[in-house]
Design an enzyme around this catalytic site. Structure first.
Site, short mmCIF file in Angstrom:
data_model
loop_
_atom_site.label_atom_id
_atom_site.label_comp_id
_atom_site.label_asym_id
_atom_site.label_seq_id
_atom_site.Cartn_x
_atom_site.Cartn_y
_atom_site.Cartn_z
N GLU A 61 -20.98 31.29 46.87
CA GLU A 61 -20.10 30.24 47.38
C GLU A 61 -19.67 30.53 48.82
O GLU A 61 -19.54 29.61 49.63
CB GLU A 61 -18.87 30.10 46.48
CG GLU A 61 -19.17 29.47 45.13
CD GLU A 61 -19.70 28.06 45.24
OE1 GLU A 61 -19.21 27.30 46.11
OE2 GLU A 61 -20.62 27.70 44.48
N CYS A 216 -27.75 11.88 47.21
CA CYS A 216 -26.76 11.20 48.04
C CYS A 216 -26.61 11.95 49.36
O CYS A 216 -25.53 12.43 49.72
CB CYS A 216 -25.42 11.12 47.30
SG CYS A 216 -24.24 9.97 48.04
N CYS A 223 -30.86 6.09 47.01
CA CYS A 223 -30.04 5.31 46.08
C CYS A 223 -30.78 4.88 44.81
O CYS A 223 -30.19 4.89 43.72
CB CYS A 223 -29.45 4.09 46.79
SG CYS A 223 -28.25 4.53 48.08
N CYS A 226 -30.37 7.41 42.09
CA CYS A 226 -29.02 7.90 41.81
C CYS A 226 -28.53 7.40 40.45
O CYS A 226 -28.61 6.20 40.16
CB CYS A 226 -28.05 7.43 42.90
SG CYS A 226 -26.36 7.98 42.64
N CYS A 232 -21.62 2.19 42.10
CA CYS A 232 -21.30 2.68 43.44
C CYS A 232 -20.97 1.51 44.36
O CYS A 232 -21.79 0.60 44.56
CB CYS A 232 -22.47 3.48 44.00
SG CYS A 232 -22.22 4.05 45.69
#
Length: 373
Positions: A61, A216, A223, A226, A232
């Site tokens: 991370e 995205c 799209c 997705c 959306c």
């Protein structure tokens, strides 16, 4: 303006932004669609999630801040090969840590990682902390990073809000404004918290990050692929590229410096340790001088610079987040120097043929390598 949603879909209003938050049903659809998509299309082979060891997840991370997964993986593998446990990182010399970080940039991350490892050993008996407050108390760890660690390693329901998640939420809900502006950021955190499920929180966290990274995306979002496209808002308007709003563009100023390639009779070059704060903090670099200074003095008292037998390398341009650095390398010879480390760690002689394990800025490493060639 975004089209109005059917009545009853949102049940609570965030008063600071006047945007409605999703109700339980919509939050469930959102997380359910993401989880189903991730089972088929998610990134399942990331090396830090093979056993969800807190040390490896934390390291990943920190590395992933400001850096793409594809760039991080080889650095991560080399880093854990050298520092396989939190204790081995805590016991290491900071120069060795910076050496294995060289090339990833944002070197404060490596220094904070080293400090945090020592804090965990000293304050937590070597066990990685497992509360939001205690993880956020570690140097270099913010709320989103802490949330990801707790979700992946301890199955704690903590939201995250990295750049990928901001983009997904801004598009899905047509959130206006730049994500890092305080009111917009608060709204995005509210949305992230509402949508994070109580179950499979680790998988959900990876799913929403994967969606932002692979579908995205910032430019040319896919799209049609997705799993959230039916609900959306930005997709329904045909304007996914309008969200999130871009930040204010700033012209990066150009700074110019001279870097001194001071060579001794043995073919070694003089390096200086940079201050802990600022550009390349804590790394070893070449001595510098203002670009307008023509009569250059030796960085080492008692030694005189002599003209080099070689021509100066070509100027090098190096980009930082907030400015461009134009480096003008200058080559010099110097009389026989003292051996080893000098000035209590401020100077050292660097042999390009047998380089020590120290942290070097990439541009300096390349300059030295080009001379060696």
């Amino acid at each position: 303006m975004c089209a109005a949603r059917p009545p009853g879909r949102y049940r609570e209003v965030n008063r600071k932004t006047d945007m409605e938050l999703p109700g339980e049903a919509e939050a469930g659809r959102f997380s359910g669609a993401l989880l189903a998509w991730h089972r088929r299309h998610g990134r399942m082979d990331l090396p830090w999630h093979r056993d969800n060891d807190p040390y490896r997840v934390w390291l990943s991370e920190i590395m992933l801040q400001q850096t793409r997964v594809s760039a991080v993986i080889p650095y991560f593998e080399r880093f854990v090969a050298r520092f396989p446990t939190l204790e081995s990182l805590a016991d290491a010399d900071v120069d060795d840590v910076l050496h294995h970080w060289s090339g990833l940039g944002y070197y404060a991350r490596a220094r904070n990682l080293h400090r945090a490892a020592r804090m965990i050993v000293t304050d937590h008996g070597g066990r990685f902390p497992d509360t939001l407050e205690s993880v956020m108390a570690l140097p270099g760890v913010g709320r989103s990073t802490a949330g990801a660690i707790l979700a992946f390693c301890f199955n704690r329901r903590e939201p995250i809000l990295d750049g990928n998640v901001k983009r997904v939420l801004a598009r899905f809900f047509c959130v206006p404004g730049y994500p890092d502006d305080a009111p917009v950021n608060r709204m995005l955190w509210s949305l992230a918290d509402r949508l994070t499920p109580a179950r499979e929180v680790g998988r959900y966290t990876q799913a929403i990050m994967d969606l932002g990274a692979t579908v995205c995306t910032r430019s040319r979002p896919a799209c049609p692929e997705c799993p959230l496209k039916e609900d959306c808002r930005a997709h329904s308007l045909g304007k996914p590229g309008d969200y999130p709003a871009p930040g204010r563009k700033k012209t990066r100023p150009v700074r110019e410096i001279q870097m001194l390639l001071v060579e001794d009779p043995e073919g070694r070059f003089l390096l200086e340790r940079r201050p802990q704060r600022g550009v390349w903090g804590g790394l070893w670099s070449l001595p510098e001088a203002p670009v307008e200074e023509r009569e250059l003095r030796s960085p080492l008292p008692g030694y005189e610079l002599e003209p080099a037998l070689h021509t100066d390398p070509d100027p090098v341009r190096h980009g930082f987040t907030h400015f461009e650095l134009m480096i003008h390398p200058r080559r010099f010879r110097i009389s026989a120097p003292e051996a080893g480390v000098m000035d209590a760690g401020v100077h050292l002689w660097y042999n390009p043929a047998e380089p020590p394990n120290i942290g070097l800025p990439v541009v300096v490493s390349r300059l030295l390598a080009s001379i060696q060639r």
